[in-house]
Structure formats: structure tokens, C-alpha cells
Motif scaffolding. Structure first.
Motif, PDB file in Angstrom:
ATOM      1  N   ALA A  45      11.385 -15.289  -1.274  1.00  0.00           N
ATOM      2  CA  ALA A  45      10.119 -14.561  -1.152  1.00  0.00           C
ATOM      3  C   ALA A  45       9.166 -15.267  -0.190  1.00  0.00           C
ATOM      4  CB  ALA A  45       9.468 -14.413  -2.530  1.00  0.00           C
ATOM      5  N   ASN A  46       9.096 -16.599  -0.281  1.00  0.00           N
ATOM      6  CA  ASN A  46       8.239 -17.356   0.630  1.00  0.00           C
ATOM      7  C   ASN A  46       8.680 -17.192   2.077  1.00  0.00           C
ATOM      8  OD1 ASN A  46       7.757 -20.198  -1.629  1.00  0.00           O
ATOM      9  ND2 ASN A  46       6.731 -18.226  -1.538  1.00  0.00           N
ATOM     10  N   LEU A  47       9.998 -17.244   2.300  1.00  0.00           N
ATOM     11  CA  LEU A  47      10.513 -17.107   3.663  1.00  0.00           C
ATOM     12  C   LEU A  47      10.158 -15.754   4.272  1.00  0.00           C
ATOM     13  CD1 LEU A  47      14.055 -18.694   3.199  1.00  0.00           C
ATOM     14  CD2 LEU A  47      12.254 -19.551   4.697  1.00  0.00           C
ATOM     15  N   ARG A  48      10.096 -14.745   3.416  1.00  0.00           N
ATOM     16  CA  ARG A  48       9.837 -13.391   3.902  1.00  0.00           C
ATOM     17  C   ARG A  48       8.378 -12.972   3.718  1.00  0.00           C
ATOM     18  NH1 ARG A  48      14.744 -10.593   4.731  1.00  0.00           N
ATOM     19  NH2 ARG A  48      16.554 -11.796   4.067  1.00  0.00           N
ATOM     20  N   ASN A  49       7.523 -13.904   3.272  1.00  0.00           N
ATOM     21  CA  ASN A  49       6.124 -13.557   2.969  1.00  0.00           C
ATOM     22  C   ASN A  49       6.052 -12.344   2.061  1.00  0.00           C
ATOM     23  OD1 ASN A  49       4.879 -15.602   4.544  1.00  0.00           O
ATOM     24  ND2 ASN A  49       5.350 -14.428   6.383  1.00  0.00           N
ATOM     25  N   ALA A  50       6.943 -12.314   1.070  1.00  0.00           N
ATOM     26  CA  ALA A  50       7.109 -11.136   0.218  1.00  0.00           C
ATOM     27  C   ALA A  50       6.622 -11.412  -1.199  1.00  0.00           C
ATOM     28  CB  ALA A  50       8.579 -10.721   0.195  1.00  0.00           C
ATOM     29  N   LEU A  51       6.446 -10.338  -1.955  1.00  0.00           N
ATOM     30  CA  LEU A  51       6.117 -10.427  -3.372  1.00  0.00           C
ATOM     31  C   LEU A  51       7.401 -10.558  -4.177  1.00  0.00           C
ATOM     32  CD1 LEU A  51       3.484  -7.566  -3.769  1.00  0.00           C
ATOM     33  CD2 LEU A  51       3.109  -9.944  -4.438  1.00  0.00           C
ATOM     34  N   VAL A  94      -7.796   7.238  -6.741  1.00  0.00           N
ATOM     35  CA  VAL A  94      -6.348   7.335  -6.653  1.00  0.00           C
ATOM     36  C   VAL A  94      -5.808   5.996  -6.157  1.00  0.00           C
ATOM     37  CG1 VAL A  94      -6.274   8.184  -4.265  1.00  0.00           C
ATOM     38  CG2 VAL A  94      -4.417   8.778  -5.845  1.00  0.00           C
ATOM     39  N   GLY A  95      -4.629   5.618  -6.660  1.00  0.00           N
ATOM     40  CA  GLY A  95      -3.959   4.405  -6.186  1.00  0.00           C
ATOM     41  C   GLY A  95      -4.201   3.199  -7.064  1.00  0.00           C
ATOM     42  N   ASN A  96      -3.629   2.085  -6.622  1.00  0.00           N
ATOM     43  CA  ASN A  96      -3.800   0.797  -7.304  1.00  0.00           C
ATOM     44  C   ASN A  96      -5.033   0.141  -6.702  1.00  0.00           C
ATOM     45  OD1 ASN A  96      -3.691  -1.811  -8.271  1.00  0.00           O
ATOM     46  ND2 ASN A  96      -1.509  -2.077  -7.914  1.00  0.00           N
ATOM     47  N   GLU A  97      -6.142   0.276  -7.396  1.00  0.00           N
ATOM     48  CA  GLU A  97      -7.411  -0.158  -6.818  1.00  0.00           C
ATOM     49  C   GLU A  97      -7.560  -1.675  -6.832  1.00  0.00           C
ATOM     50  OE1 GLU A  97     -12.153   0.464  -7.497  1.00  0.00           O
ATOM     51  OE2 GLU A  97     -10.829  -0.471  -8.955  1.00  0.00           O
ATOM     52  N   SER A  98      -7.297  -2.290  -7.992  1.00  0.00           N
ATOM     53  CA  SER A  98      -7.621  -3.711  -8.123  1.00  0.00           C
ATOM     54  C   SER A  98      -6.522  -4.539  -8.760  1.00  0.00           C
ATOM     55  CB  SER A  98      -8.919  -3.876  -8.931  1.00  0.00           C
ATOM     56  OG  SER A  98      -8.786  -3.280 -10.212  1.00  0.00           O
ATOM     57  N   LEU A 136       2.954  -0.089  -6.611  1.00  0.00           N
ATOM     58  CA  LEU A 136       3.628  -1.098  -5.786  1.00  0.00           C
ATOM     59  C   LEU A 136       3.204  -1.009  -4.323  1.00  0.00           C
ATOM     60  CD1 LEU A 136       7.252  -0.982  -7.255  1.00  0.00           C
ATOM     61  CD2 LEU A 136       5.710  -2.948  -7.290  1.00  0.00           C
ATOM     62  N   PHE A 137       3.102   0.211  -3.817  1.00  0.00           N
ATOM     63  CA  PHE A 137       2.742   0.375  -2.405  1.00  0.00           C
ATOM     64  C   PHE A 137       1.346  -0.184  -2.128  1.00  0.00           C
ATOM     65  CE2 PHE A 137       0.994   3.023   1.104  1.00  0.00           C
ATOM     66  CZ  PHE A 137       1.839   2.569   2.109  1.00  0.00           C
ATOM     67  N   SER A 163      -2.432  -6.660  -0.678  1.00  0.00           N
ATOM     68  CA  SER A 163      -2.215  -8.107  -0.700  1.00  0.00           C
ATOM     69  C   SER A 163      -1.661  -8.600   0.641  1.00  0.00           C
ATOM     70  CB  SER A 163      -1.237  -8.481  -1.821  1.00  0.00           C
ATOM     71  OG  SER A 163       0.057  -7.959  -1.566  1.00  0.00           O
ATOM     72  N   ARG A 164      -1.405  -7.655   1.551  1.00  0.00           N
ATOM     73  CA  ARG A 164      -0.857  -7.950   2.876  1.00  0.00           C
ATOM     74  C   ARG A 164       0.476  -8.709   2.784  1.00  0.00           C
ATOM     75  NH1 ARG A 164      -4.203  -6.533   6.832  1.00  0.00           N
ATOM     76  NH2 ARG A 164      -3.224  -7.863   8.424  1.00  0.00           N
ATOM     77  N   SER A 165       1.253  -8.362   1.761  1.00  0.00           N
ATOM     78  CA  SER A 165       2.592  -8.935   1.628  1.00  0.00           C
ATOM     79  C   SER A 165       3.554  -8.178   2.539  1.00  0.00           C
ATOM     80  CB  SER A 165       3.060  -8.841   0.174  1.00  0.00           C
ATOM     81  OG  SER A 165       2.179  -9.553  -0.678  1.00  0.00           O
ATOM     82  N   HIS A 166       4.646  -8.832   2.876  1.00  0.00           N
ATOM     83  CA  HIS A 166       5.561  -8.258   3.856  1.00  0.00           C
ATOM     84  C   HIS A 166       6.742  -7.540   3.224  1.00  0.00           C
ATOM     85  CE1 HIS A 166       4.265 -10.393   7.789  1.00  0.00           C
ATOM     86  NE2 HIS A 166       3.238 -10.240   6.975  1.00  0.00           N
TER      87      HIS A 166
END
Length: 665
Positions: A474-480, A221-225, A328-329, A335-338
């Protein structure tokens, strides 16, 4: 009666995440033990993760998987557990399910049919195990059987079909049934696609009926890779009837689905079946015997139950929402994105991506609760003090970037959508950047740029100057940064590279524009039961899709530039999914859309094939997208086409000649 408590687990694994994968496996075993389960089936390749790709070619991967297996063994005392891992044997790699009985490995079953089409590339890494053959492996001074095996554990016979084995005509289950197997385990890693769950339900239930046994199906289940999304949905069937069904699209790392079954009933069912004939002449060399004392479980009133949304008449909209949100979650946390950033233009595509990003937080909170949700995003320590109502805004940021060609309609629509779903919204103008680039190039080439002579460059520069600001945010927020281009645009290259295609992830690149518009209408009127409708989406759905890159007096629309989206999508399916040549596609479209003139349809068909051929390089550069059906255009997982080709010149000439001849008939 001969009662047995069996279970299947769904696990959210990650390739090569040894400790995380082991933790989920141990959690499943512990939950099964609490329930009194005797036999537990875990998903395919659950120790390594299914999507290791060429890391399967590393000897270290196999060695570490074996070490982790040894670390899991003590937790299986008093139980029978199947565990998936790759086994290197005789200079070949096999996808296997290992059966562990009371803390001891008793054998490994090799997968016989490898998934090698569409999104799957198993033959690149594994060899199929030949039917009817057995061998022996040596590990740590001990020998262990491997191959086409069944297991006789305390007078209960257990066999395996591993994922693809159950999808083929020559299913191993037929041979195993003749060997009087009582319990057929199917450890799977079966990716989500629209409507696919019904196929699984059928082959599990029908397998249990036709083979006269109990069938236990486990899934990831989930987004594995990254690209594939697994929907879970564990299944248990006995005697042709589903008796237990697990959740789909769960946010949990581990869920166990169990049932108490009566093996005596299935045995007598076989005895009453006139067509059943046990294989009394074969040797028992393929059957591994081991002792095991099965506890007698209490009689249980089993019954497969499904979530209410599974019965929805808009099941495709429901599945799409839950698949992309879960994808997405998991992409966010693994990816440890914020958080997410979306360049919200006020049009359908960027609105859809914004809603999906916001629903990632909202559905995650509903599923896991505030504490569980924050625990999964444990690296975001700054979220711990925020009230739940502020979490969506902390995770999702949108930006509207206006030019002189932007309308107040789209500016207002972007603002309304952002406010409706609770994201953080920014606005700024990029006209100065457009003007400066235009001046620089005009000066360099010695002439002014005009819409009559330089239409495409002037459109594209507006899309491209929006990218740096979105990336910076995105860079400022460490986001995708989420790209907003859809599959219909990818098919014909109606997207600006480094413009609306820029981003680290492209969540809607696998879905067509016609369905996206249908989904947005559903979100306006209904939406998922947990969160409800978003009526403010009327400001999006009332618009005709437009790139807003030409001056407003041009009244630019996407369908005027291309063709009506339903026709574009129908042509794409016939040409790309079904591999029809231009002439056949034209004839199909004429039959399906008779209201349009023959000459116009021929123009659209030729436009599609021409643009498709010219724009493969764009599809090669798209950010990773999610796989949701067999119409994906992702060249890395599904649809390969040469970057340079003949462009269907001969085939289109044939079409033009035919249409010209039609006009004289």
C-alpha cells in the motif's frame, strides 16, 4: 393557477473545504437558473459541510462561513435560495438555514430539534432554537432577523423544517401551516441506512398533504467526512403526492431536481379541509416580508421517477453495493489516495472487499464516463493515458499470502476472483516469517510451541505476519489498505488485531457475515444492472468460511469456532441493538431456533456475552467503517460500551441456573 418553479439540490460537500463547497453551491445555483427555477433549497450546513465536528467550536469556522456566504450572494440575483451555515449568537451556536432573496440575506431560521442519537452528536455543538422566538443578529453594521421565522416573498410564504425537525412528532410544519405557508423547505444532511428512503418519502409526501402545501427536500450525497454516507435523493411533493425525485448514490458533485407546482391548488386544498384553521390571532412578528417578482413558469407534466434498481426485490443488496462503492470512491479521492490494496485470502470477507473496490472503479466509470471519472481523480496524472479496461487494475491491487495451513482451494479462489474483476493480483508465501517468529519466541521462553498448548498464539502470528507486506504494498502504491473484518467478527472479537483488522479503512465492518454471504450469492447470480453478475464467485460461495490458521487436519471453520452465523447475528441484535439481558436473549433464541438443543443454545449465548465483554478494546481500535444501519458496533459513532466491565457474570449465572433447572423439569 399560481405556478412556481421550485428545486432541491444534492451536493457532495467536504467539511471545511471552503472553495470546493462554494464551487458545488454555485454550480447548483447556475443549473437551477438555467432551468428557470425561482426557489432553490440546498442541503443543511452546505457552506461548512455537515461533519465538521469540534471544528464547529472554532470562531474561525463561523467567520469563514460568513465570508463564503457573502461571496455566494451575487450569484443568487433573481432567485430565492436557502443556504445552510452555523450562526454564533448570544454566546451560543445555532444550526441555521439562511434565506437569500435576489442577492440579499433576509433572515436565518434556527433548527429546533437537534439530532443527538446514534451517529449524530449535534447537541455537542449546537443549541436548539426555541419554538416561537425571534431575535436579531448584527453583522457588518447590518441587522438581520434570526429564529423561528417564515418569509412572505412577493405574496408567497416560505417556511423551514431543517432535517431532524421533520422526524419528530411536534414538527414545526404544523405551526407554519397555520401561518398559511405555501412552501416548506427542508435542507437536510440525512445519512444513508437500509430502507431509510421510504421513511423520507413518507414524511415528505405526508407533510405536503397534512400541511396543505408544497414540500421541497434537499440532501447531501456521498462520503462527506469519513464514516457517514449520504445517499442524496431530493424530493418534491405537493398536496400529498411526490412530483419529483432525484437520483440516489450519484457520483456527481451536484444534481438539481425541480418541479413546477400550483400554489393556488394547495391553497384551495387547505380551504376545503375542515380541520384547517389559520392562526388569525398571532402577531406577524415572526414573518419577514420582502419583495420578489416571480416569473410565471410554463406548465410542466411533473412525475417522480426512480432508477430501475430502486424497484428491485433485492433492494438491500442494491443499496449496500451503491452505498459502499460511493463511500469508497469519495474516501479515495478526498484522501488523495492512489488506489486500494486488499489482502485477498480467498475467503468471503476479502472477496467482498475486493469486489467492492473493483466496483468503485466500474460503477464510477459508468456513472461519470471515462473523462468525468479521471477528472475526479485529477491528481492521478498517470491514469490519463490508460484505456478504460486497464483502470480497475491500476486502482486495485490484491495479494494472497500463503502459509502451510493455506489450501489450494483458497489460493485458486483468490486468483479466480482477482482475474474476474480485473484487479492486479500478487502472491507470496509468509511461512518463513511465521517460522522465524515462532523460533524467536520458542528460544526466548525455552520450549517449543505446539498446537495443543499454544493454539491462539500460533493462529494469530500467521495473521499478523501478513500485515507488514500488505502495508508495504500500500505504501509503495500510495494506496489505502482496506481491512477485511466484518461486524459479526467484531461483536465477538473473532479477528486478529494487526492481522485481518489492519488497514486505514474497514468498509465491511458495519455489516454482518450472514448478509455478506447473501450479498456474494446475489453478486454471483445477478449483481447491479450496470455491471452484471460475477459467476466466478462460485469458488467463494461454495466454501464454508474458515480462517485457515490451524493445520488442515483440524478442519477449522468459523462457525465451529463460534456458532452458526445466523444465530450469532440474531444474538447480537437482541443483546446489543435491543439491549436484552442474557436470560431474555436465550429465551428469544430458543423460540426462534427450536431445532437446536437448549444446552447448546445456552453455550452460544454465554459465549457471545463473554466474548463481547472481553473484546471492546478491539472494537475501539478498528479502522473507520461505514455506517449502513442501526446495528453498527462502531464505538465512535453508534455503540458505546466500557472497555473494562463486569462481563455479565451475574446475568450469566442466572442463565446457567435457569438452564440447569430446565433439565430437571
Amino acid at each position: 393557477m399560481k405556478l412556481l418553479h421550485v428545486a432541491a439540490a444534492t451536493l457532495n460537500q467536504t467539511p471545511l473545504d471552503w472553495e470546493g463547497n462554494k464551487r458545488n453551491i454555485l454550480a447548483a445555483i447556475a443549473e437551477a437558473r438555467v432551468r428557470g427555477v425561482s426557489v432553490l433549497c440546498l442541503p443543511e450546513l452546505c457552506i461548512t459541510g455537515y461533519g465538521c465536528e469540534d471544528a464547529f467550536h472554532s470562531a474561525a469556522t463561523h467567520a469563514t462561513a460568513w465570508e463564503v456566504l457573502q461571496e455566494i450572494l451575487p450569484a443568487t440575483r433573481g432567485m430565492i435560495v436557502s443556504l445552510g451555515l452555523p450562526i454564533f449568537h448570544r454566546n451560543a451556536l445555532f444550526n441555521t438555514a439562511g434565506l437569500v432573496v435576489d442577492g440579499r440575506i433576509v433572515g436565518f431560521v434556527g433548527k429546533q430539534f437537534l439530532a443527538g442519537d446514534g451517529i449524530h452528536y449535534e447537541p455537542r455543538w449546537f443549541k436548539p432554537w426555541p419554538s416561537g422566538l425571534q431575535s436579531t443578529i448584527e453583522r457588518n453594521g447590518r441587522s438581520c432577523p434570526i429564529g423561528d421565522l417564515c418569509f412572505d416573498c412577493g405574496d408567497i410564504r416560505i417556511g423551514f423544517e431543517i432535517c431532524e425537525d421533520a422526524w419528530v412528532a411536534a414538527r414545526p410544519g404544523a405551526n407554519l401551516a397555520r401561518q398559511s405557508v405555501d412552501l416548506l423547505l427542508n435542507p437536510s444532511a440525512s445519512h444513508f441506512a437500509f430502507g431509510k428512503i421510504e421513511v423520507r418519502r413518507r414524511f415528505v409526501a405526508e407533510g405536503s398533504r397534512a400541511f396543505g402545501l408544497t414540500y421541497v427536500y434537499a440532501n447531501m450525497v456521498g462520503n462527506e467526512s469519513g464514516r457517514a454516507i449520504f445517499d442524496g435523493g431530493a424530493l418534491i411533493a405537493t398536496g400529498g403526492r411526490l412530483v419529483a425525485e432525484g437520483n440516489r448514490f450519484s457520483f456527481a458533485d451536484c444534481e438539481v431536481t425541480s418541479a413546477v407546482v400550483d400554489l393556488e391548488r394547495t391553497r384551495m386544498g387547505q380551504a376545503r379541509t375542515g380541520s384547517f384553521q389559520p392562526d388569525l390571532q398571532s402577531s406577524e412578528s415572526g414573518c419577514v416580508r420582502c419583495d420578489f417578482d416571480f416569473p410565471v413558469p410554463a406548465i410542466a407534466d411533473n412525475g417522480a421517477s426512480r432508477a430501475a434498481w430502486e424497484e428491485s426485490p433485492q433492494i438491500k443488496e442494491e443499496e449496500f453495493t451503491r452505498a459502499i462503492v460511493l463511500g469508497l470512491f469519495d474516501y479515495l479521492r478526498k484522501s488523495r489516495s492512489h488506489g486500494f490494496v486488499v489482502s485477498l485470502s480467498g475467503g468471503a470477507d476479502s472477496a467482498a472487499v475486493t469486489i467492492l473496490a473493483a466496483l468503485t472503479a466500474r460503477l464510477g466509470l459508468v456513472s461519470l464516463g471515462r473523462e468525468g471519472f479521471l477528472a475526479k481523480l485529477g491528481y492521478r496524472h498517470d491514469l490519463s493515458e490508460l484505456p478504460e479496461a486497464k483502470l480497475v487494475g491500476a486502482l486495485v491491487t490484491t495479494v494472497y499470502q500463503g502459509t502451510a495451513n493455506s489450501s489450494e482451494t483458497t489460493r485458486h479462489a483468490a486468483r479466480v476472483v482477482a482475474e474476474a474483476v480485473g484487479v492486479t493480483h500478487c502472491e507470496w508465501e509468509v511461512d518463513g516469517l511465521v517460522a522465524e517468529y515462532t523460533r524467536l519466541v520458542s528460544t526466548a521462553i525455552g520450549r517449543s510451541l505446539t498446537w495443543s498448548t499454544d493454539d491462539i498464539p500460533l493462529q494469530n502470528i500467521q495473521a499478523r505476519v501478513r500485515a507488514p507486506g500488505a502495508w508495504m504494498l500500500a505504501n509503495l502504491r500510495n494506496a489505502l489498505l482496506l481491512a477485511t473484518s466484518n461486524r459479526s467478527e467484531a461483536a465477538v472479537g473473532y479477528a486478529t488485531m494487526d492481522g485481518d483488522t489492519c488497514g486505514g479503512l474497514s468498509p465491511i465492518a458495519g455489516i454482518d457475515k450472514a448478509f455478506l454471504r447473501q450479498w456474494l450469492a446475489w453478486m454471483e447470480q445477478h449483481g447491479p444492472a450496470e455491471t452484471g453478475a460475477i459467476p466466478e464467485l462460485h469458488v467463494i460461495n461454495a466454501q464454508a468460511p474458515t480462517a485457515e490458521l490451524r493445520p488442515q487436519e483440524y478442519h477449522q471453520t468459523d462457525e465451529e469456532d463460534l456458532m452458526p452465523y445466523p444465530i450469532l447475528d440474531a444474538i447480537e441484535r437482541a443483546a446489543i441493538r435491543d439491549k436484552q439481558k442474557p436470560m431474555d436473549v436465550y429465551l428469544l433464541m430458543r423460540n426462534r431456533f427450536p431445532a437446536y438443543p437448549a444446552g447448546q443454545m445456552a453455550v452460544w449465548v454465554e459465549r457471545f456475552f463473554t466474548l463481547w465483554s472481553r473484546n471492546q478494546w478491539k472494537r475501539e481500535r478498528y479502522a473507520p467503517s461505514f455506517h449502513v444501519d442501526d446495528e453498527n458496533l462502531d464505538p465512535k459513532t453508534w455503540c458505546r460500551f466500557p472497555i473494562l466491565s463486569g462481563g455479565f457474570v451475574r446475568e450469566l449465572a442466572e442463565l446457567r441456573a435457569y438452564v440447569q433447572g430446565e433439565s430437571f423439569r
